[in-house]
Motif scaffolding. Structure first.
Motif, mmCIF file in Angstrom:
data_model
loop_
_atom_site.group_PDB
_atom_site.id
_atom_site.type_symbol
_atom_site.label_atom_id
_atom_site.label_comp_id
_atom_site.label_asym_id
_atom_site.label_seq_id
_atom_site.Cartn_x
_atom_site.Cartn_y
_atom_site.Cartn_z
ATOM 1 N N THR A 65 56.082 28.686 42.125
ATOM 2 C CA THR A 65 56.618 29.548 43.177
ATOM 3 C C THR A 65 56.795 30.953 42.616
ATOM 4 O OG1 THR A 65 58.957 29.144 42.632
ATOM 5 C CG2 THR A 65 57.893 27.601 44.175
ATOM 6 N N LEU A 66 56.822 31.920 43.514
ATOM 7 C CA LEU A 66 57.031 33.302 43.080
ATOM 8 C C LEU A 66 58.402 33.447 42.438
ATOM 9 C CD1 LEU A 66 56.142 36.218 42.897
ATOM 10 C CD2 LEU A 66 56.877 36.551 45.278
ATOM 11 N N LEU A 67 59.416 32.814 43.014
ATOM 12 C CA LEU A 67 60.756 32.887 42.437
ATOM 13 C C LEU A 67 60.775 32.307 41.033
ATOM 14 C CD1 LEU A 67 63.762 33.527 42.722
ATOM 15 C CD2 LEU A 67 64.065 31.272 43.768
ATOM 16 N N PRO B 11 54.287 40.765 50.495
ATOM 17 C CA PRO B 11 54.014 39.686 49.534
ATOM 18 C C PRO B 11 53.296 38.488 50.142
ATOM 19 C CG PRO B 11 56.322 39.668 50.172
ATOM 20 C CD PRO B 11 55.727 40.896 50.775
ATOM 21 N N CYS B 12 53.132 38.470 51.441
ATOM 22 C CA CYS B 12 52.531 37.298 52.096
ATOM 23 C C CYS B 12 51.045 37.475 52.414
ATOM 24 C CB CYS B 12 53.298 36.980 53.381
ATOM 25 S SG CYS B 12 55.037 36.580 53.078
ATOM 26 N N VAL B 13 50.406 38.561 51.944
ATOM 27 C CA VAL B 13 48.985 38.767 52.245
ATOM 28 C C VAL B 13 48.086 37.990 51.283
ATOM 29 C CG1 VAL B 13 49.387 41.046 53.235
ATOM 30 C CG2 VAL B 13 48.834 40.842 50.802
ATOM 31 N N HIS B 14 48.655 37.444 50.210
ATOM 32 C CA HIS B 14 47.917 36.629 49.228
ATOM 33 C C HIS B 14 46.750 37.397 48.599
ATOM 34 C CE1 HIS B 14 50.437 33.291 50.184
ATOM 35 N NE2 HIS B 14 49.998 33.199 51.420
ATOM 36 N N ASP B 15 47.028 38.638 48.246
ATOM 37 C CA ASP B 15 46.098 39.404 47.413
ATOM 38 C C ASP B 15 46.458 39.070 45.966
ATOM 39 O OD1 ASP B 15 44.841 41.319 45.838
ATOM 40 O OD2 ASP B 15 45.024 42.895 47.349
ATOM 41 N N PHE B 16 45.775 38.056 45.408
ATOM 42 C CA PHE B 16 46.182 37.505 44.114
ATOM 43 C C PHE B 16 46.168 38.543 43.001
ATOM 44 C CE2 PHE B 16 44.387 33.291 45.811
ATOM 45 C CZ PHE B 16 45.609 32.973 46.386
ATOM 46 N N THR C 13 47.531 34.742 34.313
ATOM 47 C CA THR C 13 46.149 34.303 34.430
ATOM 48 C C THR C 13 45.972 33.512 35.719
ATOM 49 O OG1 THR C 13 44.408 32.987 33.399
ATOM 50 C CG2 THR C 13 46.651 32.181 33.165
ATOM 51 N N ASN C 14 44.739 33.442 36.204
ATOM 52 C CA ASN C 14 44.426 32.511 37.280
ATOM 53 C C ASN C 14 43.531 31.380 36.767
ATOM 54 O OD1 ASN C 14 45.978 33.555 39.398
ATOM 55 N ND2 ASN C 14 44.509 35.194 39.748
ATOM 56 N N GLU C 15 43.519 31.203 35.439
ATOM 57 C CA GLU C 15 42.814 30.096 34.784
ATOM 58 C C GLU C 15 43.857 29.225 34.079
ATOM 59 O OE1 GLU C 15 39.683 29.488 35.105
ATOM 60 O OE2 GLU C 15 39.077 31.355 36.098
ATOM 61 N N VAL C 16 44.685 28.556 34.873
ATOM 62 C CA VAL C 16 45.839 27.838 34.329
ATOM 63 C C VAL C 16 45.420 26.682 33.429
ATOM 64 C CG1 VAL C 16 47.914 26.525 34.920
ATOM 65 C CG2 VAL C 16 47.249 28.485 36.310
ATOM 66 N N ALA C 17 44.462 25.884 33.887
ATOM 67 C CA ALA C 17 44.057 24.706 33.110
ATOM 68 C C ALA C 17 43.526 25.108 31.736
ATOM 69 C CB ALA C 17 43.003 23.916 33.882
ATOM 70 N N MET D 72 48.690 29.977 42.281
ATOM 71 C CA MET D 72 49.582 28.858 42.559
ATOM 72 C C MET D 72 50.342 29.048 43.875
ATOM 73 S SD MET D 72 49.868 26.376 40.226
ATOM 74 C CE MET D 72 49.539 25.991 38.515
ATOM 75 N N PHE D 73 50.400 30.299 44.359
ATOM 76 C CA PHE D 73 51.256 30.599 45.500
ATOM 77 C C PHE D 73 50.533 30.503 46.846
ATOM 78 C CE2 PHE D 73 53.037 33.918 42.327
ATOM 79 C CZ PHE D 73 53.608 32.916 41.558
ATOM 80 N N SER D 74 49.241 30.171 46.841
ATOM 81 C CA SER D 74 48.428 30.282 48.059
ATOM 82 C C SER D 74 48.935 29.399 49.200
ATOM 83 C CB SER D 74 46.971 29.950 47.750
ATOM 84 O OG SER D 74 46.865 28.635 47.237
#
Length: 352
Positions: A118-120, A193-198, A7-11, A157-159
């Protein structure tokens, strides 16, 4: 089985999880960087964390040690945590590893949630129930299997992560692609992986974590199939430990990427893995992860470090090898002379 939430709605997700658990106190573990860069925003967005008590440790895998673990236990004790409390681990793989181990042992076990930043941490350390610390100069030497109650994964989170952190995590995704099959591997090698296409990354990440989740579900305590997830790690952990000894630590994923190439060389020698695909992957690793500074003088120490690997059978060094993408051979033994040859070929491939 733990909940995996993409999700991108973490809270919002955390609020629901905390409300459902109704814990006797919420405690948050973060490293010194995450405590400054992530925790204030997460706490502001999630009212259910307003009374949470923050515990911090110093950043960096070098601090995933007994001293940090003791500090976490002491803080939990001092702050009044009990086995009905909940620990939320917010950070990379170092935090989810040590936080999971602290939670699984404090009061003989309290509940915990992982929120990888982090992605890792998202693709590897937060899924599968492996917890632990480094000890005696060796990676993850002490630990336990204990799954989080939930893992909340968000690519948003990775932005702010540097490219090196993204590539570090992406090495584990490439490993999963190799275990899954050629189609998955091809898609990963074609993506930046660095283009930040979420949205795209969230889809690739869910697929990658799905590979690991299926394997772990079949073999939760690494008696058989789960050993396949160690592809690249026997050699990789040796590279990582050697770099630490030399005072020039490298990101975990970089060491794994180099380890993958070494173990694919062994796979070519022992299982007939494709030369063309080996060269393609070695080229990708060389271009994106650089080249480790090793010479043949380092071989004895690398072999000694490989002998310490937890996956070994008796005194024989144990690898995961591949006949082809998706065709795995666990418990594959290679002798020291073969490993030296593989290291020679690895250095040749990485210098092309």
């Amino acid at each position: 089985m733990q909940k995996l939430i993409f999700t991108n709605e973490v809270a919002r997700e955390l609020s629901g999880l905390i409300a459902a658990a109704n814990p006797h106190g919420v405690y948050v573990l973060a490293d010194s960087n995450t405590a400054m860069l992530v925790w204030p925003y997460l706490a502001a967005d999630c009212p259910d964390l307003s009374d949470a008590r923050l515990i911090t440790v110093q950043a960096g895998d070098i601090n995933k040690n007994l001293d940090s673990l003791s500090h976490i236990w002491s803080e939990l004790q001092k702050l009044g945590a009990n086995r009905h409390s909940m620990l939320i681990n917010v950070g990379g793989g170092m935090i989810t590893d040590i936080g999971g181990f602290a939670a699984s042992t404090f009061k003989r076990g309290m509940r915990f949630i992982n929120v990888p930043t982090t992605l890792l941490g998202a693709v590897d350390a937060s899924v599968g129930g492996k917890t632990g610390i480094n000890f005696g100069g060796l990676k993850n030497e002490i630990g336990a299997f204990r799954e989080a109650e939930a893992v909340v994964i968000s690519t948003a989170m990775f932005s702010s992560l540097p490219d090196s952190e993204m590539y570090s995590g992406y090495a584990e995704m490439i490993k999963h692609g190799l275990l899954d099959g050629e189609e998955a591997l091809t898609a990963l090698l074609a993506y930046n992986p660095c283009v930040h296409d979420f949205n795209c990354m969230l889809e690739l990440l869910e697929s990658s974590v799905g590979v690991k989740r299926r394997v772990v579900a079949e073999d939760p305590t690494e008696k058989g199939l789960r050993k396949s997830l160690n592809l690249g790690h026997t050699a990789g952990h040796a590279f990582e430990s050697l770099a630490m000894e030399k005072g020039a630590p490298v990101p975990h994923g970089y060491a794994v990427a180099w380890g993958i190439v070494v173990e694919l060389v062994l796979s070519h020698m022992h299982k007939g893995f494709s030369t063309a695909l080996l060269r393609k992957i070695a080229g990708y690793v060389r271009d994106h992860y650089g080249v480790p500074s090793i010479t043949c003088d380092d071989y004895p120490r690398l072999l000694e470090l490989m002998h310490h690997d937890k996956k070994n059978l008796d005194d024989r060094i144990n690898f995961t090898m591949l006949e082809a993408p998706g065709v795995v051979a666990i418990d594959s033994i290679a002798g020291e002379e073969d490993i030296k040859v593989a290291l020679d070929i690895f250095r040749d491939l990485m210098s092309m």
